[in-house]
Design an enzyme around this catalytic site. Sequence first.
Site, mmCIF file in Angstrom:
data_model
loop_
_atom_site.group_PDB
_atom_site.id
_atom_site.type_symbol
_atom_site.label_atom_id
_atom_site.label_comp_id
_atom_site.label_asym_id
_atom_site.label_seq_id
_atom_site.Cartn_x
_atom_site.Cartn_y
_atom_site.Cartn_z
ATOM 1 N N CYS A 155 -29.595 50.378 16.032
ATOM 2 C CA CYS A 155 -29.277 50.837 14.677
ATOM 3 C C CYS A 155 -27.964 51.627 14.631
ATOM 4 O O CYS A 155 -27.744 52.506 15.470
ATOM 5 C CB CYS A 155 -30.423 51.686 14.139
ATOM 6 S SG CYS A 155 -31.878 50.692 13.803
ATOM 7 N N CYS A 182 -33.127 54.182 18.131
ATOM 8 C CA CYS A 182 -32.962 52.967 18.946
ATOM 9 C C CYS A 182 -31.487 52.596 19.113
ATOM 10 O O CYS A 182 -30.626 53.050 18.377
ATOM 11 C CB CYS A 182 -33.800 51.814 18.404
ATOM 12 S SG CYS A 182 -32.937 50.677 17.336
ATOM 13 N N CYS A 216 -33.884 56.943 13.210
ATOM 14 C CA CYS A 216 -34.192 56.001 14.297
ATOM 15 C C CYS A 216 -33.260 56.253 15.478
ATOM 16 O O CYS A 216 -32.049 56.361 15.316
ATOM 17 C CB CYS A 216 -34.048 54.559 13.798
ATOM 18 S SG CYS A 216 -34.455 53.356 15.078
HETATM 19 N N1 LIG Z 1 -35.862 50.964 22.945
HETATM 20 C C1 LIG Z 1 -35.249 49.873 22.210
HETATM 21 C C2 LIG Z 1 -35.991 49.726 20.889
HETATM 22 C C3 LIG Z 1 -35.399 48.677 19.967
HETATM 23 C C4 LIG Z 1 -36.296 48.373 18.780
HETATM 24 O O1 LIG Z 1 -37.415 47.878 18.993
HETATM 25 N N2 LIG Z 1 -35.830 48.669 17.543
HETATM 26 C C5 LIG Z 1 -36.670 48.479 16.380
HETATM 27 C C6 LIG Z 1 -36.181 49.383 15.295
HETATM 28 S S1 LIG Z 1 -34.910 48.938 14.271
HETATM 29 C C7 LIG Z 1 -35.238 49.685 12.752
HETATM 30 O O2 LIG Z 1 -35.610 51.019 12.802
HETATM 31 C C8 LIG Z 1 -36.708 47.054 15.929
HETATM 32 O O3 LIG Z 1 -37.564 46.672 15.156
HETATM 33 N N3 LIG Z 1 -35.813 46.220 16.415
HETATM 34 C C9 LIG Z 1 -35.800 44.812 16.097
HETATM 35 C C10 LIG Z 1 -34.373 44.332 15.961
HETATM 36 O O4 LIG Z 1 -33.454 45.126 16.145
HETATM 37 O O5 LIG Z 1 -34.181 43.157 15.629
HETATM 38 C C11 LIG Z 1 -33.769 50.187 21.998
HETATM 39 O O6 LIG Z 1 -33.417 51.355 21.857
HETATM 40 O O7 LIG Z 1 -32.962 49.232 21.983
#
Ligand SMILES: N[C@@H](CCC(=O)N[C@@H](CSCO)C(=O)NCC(=O)O)C(=O)O
Length: 335
Positions: free
Chosen positions: A199, A196, A194
């Site tokens: 994480c 994002c 991931c």
């Molecule tokens: N572009 C954003 C994306 C953030 C995002 O939507 N993250 C997902 C993936 S986390 C697990 O793989 C998500 O579901 N987030 C919800 C949360 O974190 O509560 C960025 O990079 O920040």
Amino acid sequence: MEKTLDTSIKINAPAHVIWAILDDIERYPEWNPLVPELKGKTMVGRQVEGILTREGMPTVPLKPTLTAIVGARELRWLSERPTPGEFRAEHYFVLEQNDDGTTTLIHNEDFSGTFLTQVWDGINTLGRAAYIRMNEALKERAEALATEEPYVHASLDNTPSDKVSLQGKTLKCSCAENPVVINVNAPIYHNHLCGCSKCWKPEDALLALIAVVADGQLTVAENNDKLQIVDETQSIKRYACSSCGTHMYGTVEDRDHHFYGLNFIHPELVTDGQIPVPEFAAFVSSLVETGLEPAQMVSIRTKLEDLGIPSYDVFSPEIMDLIAWHKVKLEKCDQ
Ligand SMILES: N[C@@H](CCC(=O)N[C@@H](CSCO)C(=O)NCC(=O)O)C(=O)O
């Protein structure tokens, strides 16, 4: 008088990479001999400001207006003297993708106006040489970035055929003393990389590694008191070790959330087994949001593709369909 300064170069890199370099004006000082400084917002109708340097000619200030931006295909800016008919110069870059994977960069400038008679000879000789130098510098940078081999994550060093479930295994944070220890009591699913920003990832990794386990299937065996929620505002509550910062697991409290009933873990924290190879990479474009140079994206995606790992910019299509269906189900229940 009307003249065109026309140059072009064939670059062994996709338009995607070349554009990412061209559009990233903050990094011009690192490579661009023609426009070593350019500042401002690269958006249509806005003015950017910098300098134009050509060997043998005086350095001139540059304050053009961006007239066309077609991402990964075309960039144009216009410099004009206030007196009508005196001097007008439209500088443009067009990227033509060739069937063999290379890209032809057209780098031209259309000039017109009475003042041009005084400067055209210099533009056509010394100016042309400077445009060619910029093309060559861009080619060098793009070809290097397109072929560099990025280090993505330790899990990619393992053999994809090794099916590892992590059931019965232990995850540990990186504290040398009193580490948080978690037992995984069930198989993991949807193991993925991931990109994002939310994480956690190991220091040397470009992407995070996340898998899910059904609720109730994790036991914090040691040092539960060290765990703290990283960000209360996120729907996934990520519990991290307050000493070393390693994220140990994530849960969802909202009973209506599409991920309710799941726990998120980081499989690379396994201490008594092999790190499972990911099934796909999610939120890859989010790497740009986290500060990665956009021109590096192609080499990352190519590396994943070469390893047979599909990359997506949200979750995998399978999970996206599940999320969409979850939304429909919720709406039906509310009716
Ligand atoms: N572009 C954003 C994306 C953030 C995002 O939507 N993250 C997902 C993936 S986390 C697990 O793989 C998500 O579901 N987030 C919800 C949360 O974190 O509560 C960025 O990079 O920040």
